[in-house]
Design an enzyme around this catalytic site. Structure first.
Site, PDB file in Angstrom:
ATOM      1  N   ASN A   6     -21.093 -79.663  56.450  1.00 33.48           N
ATOM      2  CA  ASN A   6     -20.476 -79.414  55.142  1.00 33.48           C
ATOM      3  C   ASN A   6     -19.020 -79.843  55.138  1.00 33.48           C
ATOM      4  OD1 ASN A   6     -20.323 -77.118  56.862  1.00 33.48           O
ATOM      5  ND2 ASN A   6     -19.856 -75.753  55.173  1.00 33.48           N
TER       6      ASN A   6
ATOM      7  N   GLU B 277     -15.754 -79.305  52.889  1.00 33.04           N
ATOM      8  CA  GLU B 277     -15.182 -78.501  51.793  1.00 33.04           C
ATOM      9  C   GLU B 277     -13.918 -79.153  51.254  1.00 33.04           C
ATOM     10  OE1 GLU B 277     -15.001 -74.446  53.220  1.00 33.04           O
ATOM     11  OE2 GLU B 277     -17.187 -74.285  53.116  1.00 33.04           O
TER      12      GLU B 277
ATOM     13  N   CYS C 169     -22.518 -79.979  50.636  1.00 31.73           N
ATOM     14  CA  CYS C 169     -23.314 -79.340  51.685  1.00 31.73           C
ATOM     15  C   CYS C 169     -23.656 -80.328  52.804  1.00 31.73           C
ATOM     16  CB  CYS C 169     -24.640 -78.850  51.111  1.00 31.73           C
ATOM     17  SG  CYS C 169     -24.503 -77.462  49.992  1.00 31.73           S
TER      18      CYS C 169
ATOM     19  N   GLU D 152     -26.501 -80.816  54.264  1.00 26.25           N
ATOM     20  CA  GLU D 152     -27.774 -81.527  54.065  1.00 26.25           C
ATOM     21  C   GLU D 152     -27.581 -82.782  53.237  1.00 26.25           C
ATOM     22  OE1 GLU D 152     -27.026 -78.372  53.645  1.00 26.25           O
ATOM     23  OE2 GLU D 152     -28.786 -77.060  53.694  1.00 26.25           O
TER      24      GLU D 152
ATOM     25  N   CYS E 261     -29.659 -74.719  49.826  1.00 26.35           N
ATOM     26  CA  CYS E 261     -29.327 -74.407  48.429  1.00 26.35           C
ATOM     27  C   CYS E 261     -30.226 -75.221  47.492  1.00 26.35           C
ATOM     28  CB  CYS E 261     -27.849 -74.684  48.148  1.00 26.35           C
ATOM     29  SG  CYS E 261     -27.476 -76.393  47.762  1.00 26.35           S
TER      30      CYS E 261
ATOM     31  N   CYS F 156     -29.629 -79.077  47.263  1.00 24.83           N
ATOM     32  CA  CYS F 156     -30.130 -79.823  48.426  1.00 24.83           C
ATOM     33  C   CYS F 156     -31.656 -79.927  48.373  1.00 24.83           C
ATOM     34  CB  CYS F 156     -29.674 -79.165  49.725  1.00 24.83           C
ATOM     35  SG  CYS F 156     -27.888 -79.340  49.972  1.00 24.83           S
TER      36      CYS F 156
HETATM   37  N1  THU Z   1     -23.634 -74.945  52.540  1.00 24.30           N
HETATM   38  C1  THU Z   1     -24.292 -75.991  53.107  1.00 24.30           C
HETATM   39  O1  THU Z   1     -23.681 -76.883  53.708  1.00 24.30           O
HETATM   40  N2  THU Z   1     -25.655 -76.018  53.013  1.00 24.30           N
HETATM   41  C2  THU Z   1     -26.406 -75.061  52.392  1.00 24.30           C
HETATM   42  O2  THU Z   1     -27.624 -75.229  52.261  1.00 24.30           O
HETATM   43  C3  THU Z   1     -25.773 -73.852  51.880  1.00 24.30           C
HETATM   44  C4  THU Z   1     -24.288 -73.885  51.814  1.00 24.30           C
HETATM   45  C5  THU Z   1     -22.175 -74.906  52.655  1.00 24.30           C
HETATM   46  C6  THU Z   1     -21.448 -75.136  51.360  1.00 24.30           C
HETATM   47  C7  THU Z   1     -20.129 -74.453  51.642  1.00 24.30           C
HETATM   48  O3  THU Z   1     -19.276 -75.367  52.297  1.00 24.30           O
HETATM   49  C8  THU Z   1     -20.485 -73.329  52.593  1.00 24.30           C
HETATM   50  O4  THU Z   1     -21.775 -73.649  53.123  1.00 24.30           O
HETATM   51  C9  THU Z   1     -20.533 -71.959  51.952  1.00 24.30           C
HETATM   52  O5  THU Z   1     -21.343 -71.959  50.830  1.00 24.30           O
END
Ligand code: THU
Length: 160
Positions: free
Chosen positions: A62, A64, A73, A75, A112, A115
């Protein structure tokens, strides 16, 4: 009114060591990817690894951003890179894991909705199921056989 029951086959392993070789390797790649996530705002570091039909493994984590919605994310970082680098090559499997300083994640990480939608797109595009392997930092591993199991009745190009 008729009720329709949707039954979804799920594999569950109590320990990572019970996985077969390909699944175990992909999960290890995802775990390594999680170590270099850029997650200063949530502190939640996710790693994903995608295995393509040509044998290549692509990792993502991920990313940010101070403008929160601009992040992405793990994925989708992995899936979009895989599709941009190897267009037309089907995706066989994706493994996802995460870690956080807040606690030990002892249950499988759920992908999520966005994704899941992106996985669905590539599954439809290539007409091949994508195996989805989910695990926490420790504890059980849950595996879905295809993206459509994770997102039943999803929106697709057929709806346009
Ligand atoms: N996140 C992912 O990378 N994948 C997921 O399937 C769920 C959430 C990340 C997004 C964000 O940077 C952090 O997790 C918290 O939500």
């Amino acid at each position: 009114m008729k009720k329709i029951e949707i039954r979804i086959p799920i594999e569950r392993y109590e320990k990572e060591s019970e996985l077969d070789g390909n699944d175990k390797t992909l999960l290890q790649e995802a775990r390594e990817a999680s170590l270099s996530a850029y997650s200063p705002y949530s502190g939640f570091s996710v790693g994903a690894a995608v295995r393509l039909k040509n044998g290549v493994i692509i990792r993502g984590n991920n990313q940010e951003n101070a403008a929160y919605p601009s992040g992405l994310c793990a994925e989708r970082v992995a899936l979009f890179f895989a599709s941009s680098r190897y267009p037309g090559v089907p995706i066989e499997a994706i493994a996802v894991t995460a870690k956080t300083k807040a606690r030990v994640i002892a249950e499988p990480i759920a992908l999520c909705g966005s994704c899941r939608q992106v996985l669905s797109e590539y599954e439809n595009l290539h007409g091949q199921p994508i195996r989805i392997i989910m695990c926490g930092e420790s504890g059980p591993v849950v595996i879905f056989g295809k993206a459509s199991d994770l997102l039943p009745m999803s929106f697709s190009s057929k709806d346009l």
